[in-house]
Design a protein around this motif. Structure first.
Motif, PDB file in Angstrom:
ATOM      1  N   VAL A   4       0.879  -1.166   0.000  1.00 15.32           N
ATOM      2  CA  VAL A   4       0.000   0.000   0.000  1.00 15.32           C
ATOM      3  C   VAL A   4       0.917   1.216   0.000  1.00 15.32           C
ATOM      4  CG1 VAL A   4      -1.936   1.134   1.157  1.00 15.32           C
ATOM      5  CG2 VAL A   4      -1.621  -1.336   1.400  1.00 15.32           C
ATOM      6  N   MET A   5       0.783   2.088  -0.994  1.00 16.24           N
ATOM      7  CA  MET A   5       1.787   3.141  -1.154  1.00 16.24           C
ATOM      8  C   MET A   5       1.180   4.441  -1.675  1.00 16.24           C
ATOM      9  SD  MET A   5       3.629   1.482  -4.525  1.00 16.24           S
ATOM     10  CE  MET A   5       4.717   2.842  -4.850  1.00 16.24           C
ATOM     11  N   GLU A   6       1.974   5.484  -1.587  1.00 20.55           N
ATOM     12  CA  GLU A   6       1.540   6.765  -2.129  1.00 20.55           C
ATOM     13  C   GLU A   6       1.406   6.662  -3.647  1.00 20.55           C
ATOM     14  OE1 GLU A   6       4.406  10.028  -2.749  1.00 20.55           O
ATOM     15  OE2 GLU A   6       5.839   8.839  -1.585  1.00 20.55           O
ATOM     16  N   LEU A   7       0.389   7.296  -4.184  1.00 15.51           N
ATOM     17  CA  LEU A   7       0.198   7.326  -5.630  1.00 15.51           C
ATOM     18  C   LEU A   7       1.061   8.436  -6.215  1.00 15.51           C
ATOM     19  CD1 LEU A   7      -1.366   6.340  -8.139  1.00 15.51           C
ATOM     20  CD2 LEU A   7      -3.058   8.135  -7.643  1.00 15.51           C
ATOM     21  N   LEU A   8       1.991   8.050  -7.072  1.00 14.66           N
ATOM     22  CA  LEU A   8       2.868   9.021  -7.726  1.00 14.66           C
ATOM     23  C   LEU A   8       2.177   9.481  -9.006  1.00 14.66           C
ATOM     24  CD1 LEU A   8       6.175   6.998  -7.255  1.00 14.66           C
ATOM     25  CD2 LEU A   8       5.297   8.844  -5.821  1.00 14.66           C
ATOM     26  N   GLU A   9       2.067  10.804  -9.180  1.00 12.59           N
ATOM     27  CA  GLU A   9       1.218  11.320 -10.255  1.00 12.59           C
ATOM     28  C   GLU A   9       1.979  12.097 -11.320  1.00 12.59           C
ATOM     29  OE1 GLU A   9      -2.958  12.072  -9.068  1.00 12.59           O
ATOM     30  OE2 GLU A   9      -2.094  12.512  -7.099  1.00 12.59           O
ATOM     31  N   GLY A  10       3.320  12.055 -11.284  1.00 10.38           N
ATOM     32  CA  GLY A  10       4.091  12.719 -12.326  1.00 10.38           C
ATOM     33  C   GLY A  10       4.407  11.772 -13.468  1.00 10.38           C
ATOM     34  N   TYR A  11       5.353  12.184 -14.320  1.00 10.54           N
ATOM     35  CA  TYR A  11       5.756  11.333 -15.442  1.00 10.54           C
ATOM     36  C   TYR A  11       6.352  10.029 -14.937  1.00 10.54           C
ATOM     37  CZ  TYR A  11       5.218  14.977 -19.023  1.00 10.54           C
ATOM     38  OH  TYR A  11       4.720  15.910 -19.900  1.00 10.54           O
ATOM     39  N   GLU A  12       6.035   8.934 -15.631  1.00  5.40           N
ATOM     40  CA  GLU A  12       6.646   7.638 -15.340  1.00  5.40           C
ATOM     41  C   GLU A  12       7.675   7.325 -16.420  1.00  5.40           C
ATOM     42  OE1 GLU A  12       5.450   2.893 -15.010  1.00  5.40           O
ATOM     43  OE2 GLU A  12       3.948   4.430 -14.527  1.00  5.40           O
ATOM     44  N   TYR A  13       8.877   6.993 -15.998  1.00  3.30           N
ATOM     45  CA  TYR A  13       9.959   6.665 -16.921  1.00  3.30           C
ATOM     46  C   TYR A  13      10.351   5.205 -16.776  1.00  3.30           C
ATOM     47  CZ  TYR A  13      10.869  11.511 -18.272  1.00  3.30           C
ATOM     48  OH  TYR A  13      10.770  12.770 -18.787  1.00  3.30           O
ATOM     49  N   SER A  14      10.569   4.580 -17.906  1.00  2.00           N
ATOM     50  CA  SER A  14      11.120   3.230 -17.961  1.00  2.00           C
ATOM     51  C   SER A  14      12.537   3.370 -18.501  1.00  2.00           C
ATOM     52  CB  SER A  14      10.258   2.370 -18.891  1.00  2.00           C
ATOM     53  OG  SER A  14      10.611   1.017 -18.809  1.00  2.00           O
ATOM     54  N   ILE A  15      13.527   3.055 -17.685  1.00  2.00           N
ATOM     55  CA  ILE A  15      14.926   3.223 -18.081  1.00  2.00           C
ATOM     56  C   ILE A  15      15.457   1.874 -18.526  1.00  2.00           C
ATOM     57  CG2 ILE A  15      17.176   4.171 -17.446  1.00  2.00           C
ATOM     58  CD1 ILE A  15      15.819   5.454 -14.995  1.00  2.00           C
ATOM     59  N   ASP A  16      15.615   1.712 -19.834  1.00  2.00           N
ATOM     60  CA  ASP A  16      16.160   0.468 -20.357  1.00  2.00           C
ATOM     61  C   ASP A  16      17.679   0.513 -20.266  1.00  2.00           C
ATOM     62  OD1 ASP A  16      13.852  -1.044 -21.104  1.00  2.00           O
ATOM     63  OD2 ASP A  16      13.508   0.442 -22.667  1.00  2.00           O
ATOM     64  N   CYS A  17      18.260  -0.538 -19.695  1.00  2.00           N
ATOM     65  CA  CYS A  17      19.691  -0.561 -19.411  1.00  2.00           C
ATOM     66  C   CYS A  17      20.352  -1.790 -20.025  1.00  2.00           C
ATOM     67  CB  CYS A  17      19.932  -0.579 -17.898  1.00  2.00           C
ATOM     68  SG  CYS A  17      19.247   0.856 -17.027  1.00  2.00           S
ATOM     69  N   LEU A  18      21.608  -1.602 -20.408  1.00  2.00           N
ATOM     70  CA  LEU A  18      22.441  -2.676 -20.927  1.00  2.00           C
ATOM     71  C   LEU A  18      23.724  -2.714 -20.117  1.00  2.00           C
ATOM     72  CD1 LEU A  18      23.233  -4.764 -23.218  1.00  2.00           C
ATOM     73  CD2 LEU A  18      24.296  -2.801 -24.379  1.00  2.00           C
ATOM     74  N   ALA A  19      24.092  -3.909 -19.672  1.00  2.00           N
ATOM     75  CA  ALA A  19      25.338  -4.079 -18.933  1.00  2.00           C
ATOM     76  C   ALA A  19      26.072  -5.294 -19.491  1.00  2.00           C
ATOM     77  CB  ALA A  19      25.068  -4.274 -17.440  1.00  2.00           C
ATOM     78  N   ASP A  20      27.365  -5.362 -19.217  1.00  2.00           N
ATOM     79  CA  ASP A  20      28.096  -6.551 -19.644  1.00  2.00           C
ATOM     80  C   ASP A  20      27.879  -7.676 -18.643  1.00  2.00           C
ATOM     81  OD1 ASP A  20      29.784  -6.083 -17.444  1.00  2.00           O
ATOM     82  OD2 ASP A  20      31.442  -5.328 -18.671  1.00  2.00           O
ATOM     83  N   GLU A  21      28.561  -8.782 -18.841  1.00  2.00           N
ATOM     84  CA  GLU A  21      28.348  -9.959 -17.990  1.00  2.00           C
ATOM     85  C   GLU A  21      28.679  -9.682 -16.526  1.00  2.00           C
ATOM     86  OE1 GLU A  21      29.400 -14.740 -18.009  1.00  2.00           O
ATOM     87  OE2 GLU A  21      30.451 -13.359 -19.364  1.00  2.00           O
ATOM     88  N   ASN A  22      29.558  -8.721 -16.286  1.00  4.57           N
ATOM     89  CA  ASN A  22      29.957  -8.390 -14.915  1.00  4.57           C
ATOM     90  C   ASN A  22      29.144  -7.248 -14.322  1.00  4.57           C
ATOM     91  OD1 ASN A  22      32.135 -10.315 -14.900  1.00  4.57           O
ATOM     92  ND2 ASN A  22      33.266  -8.907 -16.240  1.00  4.57           N
ATOM     93  N   GLY A  23      28.136  -6.772 -15.055  1.00  8.92           N
ATOM     94  CA  GLY A  23      27.262  -5.736 -14.533  1.00  8.92           C
ATOM     95  C   GLY A  23      27.726  -4.318 -14.796  1.00  8.92           C
ATOM     96  N   LYS A  24      28.770  -4.130 -15.617  1.00  3.60           N
ATOM     97  CA  LYS A  24      29.229  -2.779 -15.950  1.00  3.60           C
ATOM     98  C   LYS A  24      28.237  -2.143 -16.921  1.00  3.60           C
ATOM     99  CE  LYS A  24      32.940  -0.229 -18.256  1.00  3.60           C
ATOM    100  NZ  LYS A  24      34.202  -0.339 -19.027  1.00  3.60           N
TER     101      LYS A  24
END
Length: 351
Positions: free
Chosen positions: A211-231
């Protein structure tokens, strides 16, 4: 050049796009793509060269099905979605047959990410992002106390299960609803407190709800790419821009959050961070340790996220990638003839 065999188990329909992004890679590497799904006519299978039907299994039995499929088809790279935690737990079984699995092997982290309540506690301890005000509840009375606390802090309130995908189970509490208008209108996620409380009171205990506060601003989906070690190699913030429009844009504070997440958790290959603004403050919604449902849109930035993850897993050198200008994108429906017994796709039913 020998083709590289890639396997997708049960994925969303958008895997059709991931498959084509890998197939149409900039290095000209040939791939043969395998996929399985319980529905033999599922759209994700239409992007595969070889498609199979999955049995209804769980746990180690499902993992063994995937291992057998990989062994029989000499799979080089396995990109799982369904039962990801079980597959990660038994990743050495795939190592033993020479199949590379694109999955986070930090089991404690993976378990935490999949439980939003546990992960919020983890993020709070790390101090790398701001999280919404929230409570995790299991009884109707706990739900009532949580709701009253959040309202007293001036928040609108929403709730969803701690273990879920996408918008499943998400509800917004709205006590000004007009049920008759809703009955004749579009289906909405709105529910009154009294109705939610009544439903939850029907059980002594229920699965954990956040149960949480409703966030009403822009929603961003940040797509990320990392190497096998997480860099971290790439991060593209993406948001809805009205209707079907999607905007990929440089937001320095979100790109910094992506860097902090990568440095802290070292999630390999593709992952996604969902943030939503409260005023001028971005707050965490969740992290998905896999390709997001909108990743193919982010690839219009010029970064081929699915292929570069595969290239990294194969030992290829992948340089950090960025995008120069903001990109506004959209999509239209594409008619497609379904390949059931076509020559270009072999459908291998697996029992």
């Amino acid at each position: 050049m020998k083709k590289v065999n890639i396997y997708f188990n049960r994925w969303f329909s958008v895997a059709f796009h991931y498959m084509n992004l890998i197939r149409n890679n900039e290095d000209g590497i040939p791939f043969q793509i395998f996929a399985t799904h319980p529905d033999p006519q599922h759209m994700s299978l239409q992007g595969a060269d070889v498609a199979g039907t999955e049995p209804a299994l769980k746990g180690i039995e499902y993992v063994q099905f995937c291992v057998d499929f990989c062994r029989r088809n000499e799979i080089d790279i396995f990109i799982p979605r369904l039962h990801m935690l079980d597959i990660a737990l038994h990743a050495p079984m795939f190592d033993a047959i020479g199949t590379k699995v694109l999955v986070c092997r930090d089991l404690d982290l993976l378990k935490s990410i999949m439980d939003k309540g546990r992960f919020y506690e983890n993020v709070t301890d790390k101090g790398i992002m701001i999280i919404p005000d929230y409570h995790v509840v299991r009884t109707a009375e706990q739900f009532k106390v949580a709701y009253q606390d959040l309202v007293a802090k001036g928040h609108r309130v929403c709730f969803k299960p701690t273990e879920t995908e996408g918008g499943l189970g998400f509800r917004i509490i709205d006590n000004d609803r007009i049920p008759l208008q809703e009955l004749f209108g579009h289906v909405t996620p709105l529910i009154s407190f009294d109705e939610a409380y009544r439903i939850l009171s029907g059980e002594a205990f229920f699965p954990d709800l956040m149960v949480m506060e409703l966030l009403e601003g822009y929603e961003y989906s940040i797509d990320c790419l990392a190497d096998e070690n997480g860099k971290l190699l790439a991060a593209v913030p993406r948001r809805k821009a009205g209707g079907r429009l999607r905007l990929m844009e440089h937001i320095p504070e979100l790109e910094l959050i992506a860097a902090r997440v990568a440095e802290t958790y070292k999630i390999p290959f593709n992952f996604n961070i969902q943030m939503k603004y409260s005023g001028t403050t971005p707050k965490l919604l969740e992290i998905n340790p896999r390709m997001s449902g909108g990743l193919h849109i982010s690839c219009l930035s010029g970064i081929n996220f699915p292929y570069l993850a595969v290239k990294s897993a194969l030992g290829g050198e992948v340089q950090p990638a960025g995008f120069a200008d903001n990109v506004l994108a959209s999509h239209v429906e594409q008619p497609l003839i379904m390949r059931i017994n076509g020559e270009s796709a072999v459908h291998d039913t697996v029992n």
